[in-house]
Write an enzyme that holds these catalytic residues in place. Structure first.
Site, mmCIF file in Angstrom:
data_model
loop_
_atom_site.group_PDB
_atom_site.id
_atom_site.type_symbol
_atom_site.label_atom_id
_atom_site.label_comp_id
_atom_site.label_asym_id
_atom_site.label_seq_id
_atom_site.Cartn_x
_atom_site.Cartn_y
_atom_site.Cartn_z
ATOM 1 N N GLN A 101 7.653 3.564 0.517
ATOM 2 C CA GLN A 101 7.171 4.903 0.182
ATOM 3 C C GLN A 101 5.930 5.213 1.013
ATOM 4 O OE1 GLN A 101 7.336 5.504 -4.398
ATOM 5 N NE2 GLN A 101 7.071 3.339 -4.057
ATOM 6 N N HIS B 163 9.171 8.467 2.590
ATOM 7 C CA HIS B 163 8.234 9.591 2.563
ATOM 8 C C HIS B 163 7.699 9.927 3.951
ATOM 9 C CE1 HIS B 163 7.493 8.727 -1.999
ATOM 10 N NE2 HIS B 163 8.636 9.299 -1.760
HETATM 11 P P1 NAD Z 1 0.969 4.306 -6.790
HETATM 12 O O1 NAD Z 1 -0.439 4.639 -6.429
HETATM 13 O O2 NAD Z 1 1.660 5.140 -7.799
HETATM 14 O O3 NAD Z 1 1.053 2.797 -7.310
HETATM 15 C C1 NAD Z 1 0.515 1.737 -6.609
HETATM 16 C C2 NAD Z 1 0.663 0.480 -7.475
HETATM 17 O O4 NAD Z 1 0.234 -0.606 -6.680
HETATM 18 C C3 NAD Z 1 -0.175 0.498 -8.748
HETATM 19 O O5 NAD Z 1 0.671 0.273 -9.862
HETATM 20 C C4 NAD Z 1 -1.166 -0.645 -8.578
HETATM 21 O O6 NAD Z 1 -1.337 -1.413 -9.745
HETATM 22 C C5 NAD Z 1 -0.496 -1.492 -7.522
HETATM 23 N N1 NAD Z 1 -1.424 -2.217 -6.636
HETATM 24 C C6 NAD Z 1 -2.600 -1.792 -6.123
HETATM 25 N N2 NAD Z 1 -3.123 -2.734 -5.328
HETATM 26 C C7 NAD Z 1 -2.249 -3.773 -5.347
HETATM 27 C C8 NAD Z 1 -2.241 -5.053 -4.725
HETATM 28 N N3 NAD Z 1 -3.232 -5.471 -3.928
HETATM 29 N N4 NAD Z 1 -1.173 -5.857 -4.951
HETATM 30 C C9 NAD Z 1 -0.158 -5.468 -5.779
HETATM 31 N N5 NAD Z 1 -0.137 -4.275 -6.404
HETATM 32 C C10 NAD Z 1 -1.163 -3.437 -6.177
HETATM 33 O O7 NAD Z 1 1.782 4.267 -5.432
HETATM 34 P P2 NAD Z 1 3.345 4.374 -5.139
HETATM 35 O O8 NAD Z 1 4.136 3.740 -6.222
HETATM 36 O O9 NAD Z 1 3.534 3.949 -3.741
HETATM 37 O O10 NAD Z 1 3.705 5.910 -5.218
HETATM 38 C C11 NAD Z 1 2.869 6.936 -4.856
HETATM 39 C C12 NAD Z 1 2.986 7.563 -3.505
HETATM 40 O O11 NAD Z 1 1.879 7.111 -2.782
HETATM 41 C C13 NAD Z 1 4.073 7.251 -2.576
HETATM 42 O O12 NAD Z 1 4.809 8.399 -2.433
HETATM 43 C C14 NAD Z 1 3.387 6.975 -1.213
HETATM 44 O O13 NAD Z 1 3.987 7.795 -0.235
HETATM 45 C C15 NAD Z 1 2.013 7.415 -1.410
HETATM 46 N N6 NAD Z 1 0.888 6.719 -0.771
HETATM 47 C C16 NAD Z 1 1.039 5.992 0.364
HETATM 48 C C17 NAD Z 1 -0.040 5.333 0.913
HETATM 49 C C18 NAD Z 1 0.159 4.561 2.177
HETATM 50 O O14 NAD Z 1 0.956 4.957 3.014
HETATM 51 N N7 NAD Z 1 -0.518 3.427 2.322
HETATM 52 C C19 NAD Z 1 -1.283 5.372 0.272
HETATM 53 C C20 NAD Z 1 -1.411 6.130 -0.903
HETATM 54 C C21 NAD Z 1 -0.308 6.790 -1.424
#
Ligand code: NAD
Length: 255
Positions: A105, A125
């Site tokens: 994602q 995404h």
């Molecule tokens: P989310 O923010 O809903 O969930 C992230 C999850 O990761 C949380 O439940 C949290 O507990 C867990 N987490 C955080 N740090 C962690 C670690 N070090 N190890 C294991 N787990 C950890 O994100 P999602 O489920 O990806 O969905 C939300 C949307 O966020 C997606 O559509 C994505 O496109 C977008 N997004 C992407 C980025 C990126 O590209 N890096 C950053 C932020 C959001």
């Protein structure tokens, strides 16, 4: 963290011919990119309503202007981020010939930077590495559009005159059809799905692990906090992906 659970996931990997890894923002937090929903995450700083597709379509120039201001303040610019041990462990799975694909994602390109082949990464995404022309569909490196925007071309335009949009999926925008089709097929045909760092609340992406479970694969979840799908998983580990995945890969390689 229970070493028994690490052992069990390693066993699943060893018994599997086609592993699919499904990742969310949590796999990249240890690379310094905040996720959306954890405390201090992106939605603590920004309003999700500013990231709606209709907001972009209504006034693309204004959208680019706001994004440019955010970028100048260091928000949403993760181009300098590097893969962390979780990304590297997932890339190792590919090297070992176990990985069928990574369904992500994320839009940060860190799986490819870690060594996963482009064709094995399904970006549900989109990617912030690219921009797309809304008129002719041409793709360009995002930097080209940012350069134009910085020089005052708001919104930046394609050679054909069409408006450029970052090739990431905004709220209210349909997911890329081909990526969704591939993700479903991968979920149906894998024998092990490992979810890493996703709250599994963003639909329809979150339905992918469910599909794999329904079609008979094993499901393992590695996430800092509990998810809605923990109850249907075969193994759940609550902890940091960058600490857990390398331990799993160590076990896999020792056998
Ligand atoms: P989310 O923010 O809903 O969930 C992230 C999850 O990761 C949380 O439940 C949290 O507990 C867990 N987490 C955080 N740090 C962690 C670690 N070090 N190890 C294991 N787990 C950890 O994100 P999602 O489920 O990806 O969905 C939300 C949307 O966020 C997606 O559509 C994505 O496109 C977008 N997004 C992407 C980025 C990126 O590209 N890096 C950053 C932020 C959001």
């Amino acid at each position: 963290m229970a070493s028994k659970d690490i052992e069990r996931i390693a066993d699943f990997i060893l018994d599997s011919d086609s592993v699919v890894v499904f990742t969310g923002a949590g796999v990249s937090t240890e690379s310094g990119i905040p996720d959306f929903r954890s405390p201090g995450g992106i939605w603590d700083k920004y309003d999700p309503n500013d990231f709606r597709y209709e907001v972009f379509i209504n006034d693309p120039g204004e959208y680019w202007k706001k994004r440019l201001e955010m970028r100048k303040m260091g928000g949403f610019d993760f181009s300098g981020a590097e893969p962390n041990p979780a990304h590297l462990a997932i890339a190792e799975l590919e090297e070992l010939g176990k990985l069928s694909s990574v369904i992500t994602q994320n839009v940060d390109n860190l799986h490819q930077k870690a060594g996963n082949k482009d064709e094995n990464v399904i970006e549900l995404h989109g990617s912030n590495k690219r921009v797309r022309c809304l008129e002719c569909g041409s793709l360009y490196p995002a930097e080209m559009a940012w350069d134009k925007a910085e020089k005052g071309e708001l919104p930046p335009k394609c050679e054909c005159g069409g408006v450029l949009k970052t090739d990431t999926v905004l709220f209210g925008e349909p997911l890329p059809r081909e990526a969704v089709k591939r993700a479903k097929s991968e979920a149906e045909n894998c024998d092990l799905m490992i979810v890493v760092g996703s709250s599994l609340v963003v639909y329809p992406a979150s339905s992918v692990p469910q599909i794999s479970k329904k079609t008979g694969s094993a499901l393992c979840i590695i996430n800092l906090q509990p998810t809605n799908f923990d109850s249907i998983a075969d193994v759940v580990i609550h902890g940091k992906a960058g600490e857990i995945l390398p331990k799993i890969m160590d076990r896999v390689k020792k056998r």
